[in-house]
Design a protein around this motif. Structure first.
Motif, PDB file in Angstrom:
ATOM      1  N   TYR A 129       0.894  -1.724   0.225  1.00 43.28           N
ATOM      2  CA  TYR A 129       0.061   0.191  -0.241  1.00 43.28           C
ATOM      3  C   TYR A 129       0.602   1.185  -0.125  1.00 43.28           C
ATOM      4  N   SER A 130       0.495   2.175  -1.150  1.00 45.02           N
ATOM      5  CA  SER A 130       1.166   3.298  -0.838  1.00 45.02           C
ATOM      6  C   SER A 130       0.900   4.340   0.098  1.00 45.02           C
ATOM      7  N   ASP A 131       0.052   4.610   0.944  1.00 44.59           N
ATOM      8  CA  ASP A 131      -0.215   5.895   1.739  1.00 44.59           C
ATOM      9  C   ASP A 131      -0.543   4.389   2.922  1.00 44.59           C
ATOM     10  N   GLU A 132       0.863   5.474   4.302  1.00 41.24           N
ATOM     11  CA  GLU A 132       0.590   4.612   5.467  1.00 41.24           C
ATOM     12  C   GLU A 132      -1.019   4.666   6.256  1.00 41.24           C
TER      13      GLU A 132
END
Ligand code: COA
Length: 150
Positions: A129-132
């Protein structure tokens, strides 16, 4: 409330699906390959779940979501139990599910529905996943894998 399989000509309820999984890429992929079910009430879609065959005799509940204003009323539990019934009818023997280490409510719900923890996919959400993601004051890093014999 009526729970039924989405028809081929119907659009999947993307807003709900993205509540459970922020990756549009993953959602598009498993909705195409799996069976999508919706829960309707008053002509509105209140819930969704997606079942995806993975290995022989095994199906995974890859997405489940209830509309935000309908959460906490027992619909989620009803959807999980319905998914298990459907999988039994299709003669699957094992149902799996994965959720984040920070998804405390989901871990509670799944264990109440008979799932047991079978493993941890460490750093799954960091890698894919690119976003936390943060929930309940915790970073979502690991995928907790659960399963039950059905
Ligand atoms: N903390 C502790 N327990 C919780 C909880 C929380 N935040 N949320 C739900 N539960 C437990 C309840 O104790 C309840 O048990 P009970 O019936 O013994 O009281 C049980 O889970 C079922 O709750 P229910 O009302 O059926 O859940 P719901 O309709 O709110 O649906 C979700 C649960 C997870 C599907 C819903 O909250 C949702 O759509 N969340 C956003 C999407 C999501 O995270 N999907 C799952 C991704 S893994």
């Amino acid at each position: 409330m009526q729970i039924r399989k989405l028809k081929l000509n119907e659009e999947p309820p993307m807003e709900l699906l993205l509540l459970a999984d922020p990756s549009r890429k993953f959602v598009d992929d498993y909705v195409k390959r799996g069976d999508c079910f919706i829960a309707e009430y008053d002509n509105e879609i209140k819930g969704v779940f997606v079942l995806l065959p993975t290995r022989p005799d095994t199906v995974e509940l890859v997405n489940i979501a209830v509309a935000e204003d309908e959460q906490g009323k027992g619909i989620g539990r009803e959807l999980v139990m319905n998914a298990i019934q459907f999988a039994k009818l299709k003669e699957y023997k094992i149902m799996e599910i994965g959720t984040g280490n920070s998804s405390i409510g989901q871990l509670s719900l799944y264990q109440k529905c008979g799932f047991r923890i079978i493993g941890v996919d460490r750093d799954f959400f960091i890698k894919h996943y690119s976003d936390e993601i943060y929930e309940n004051g915790l970073q979502c890093r690991d995928m907790i894998r659960l399963a039950q014999d059905i």
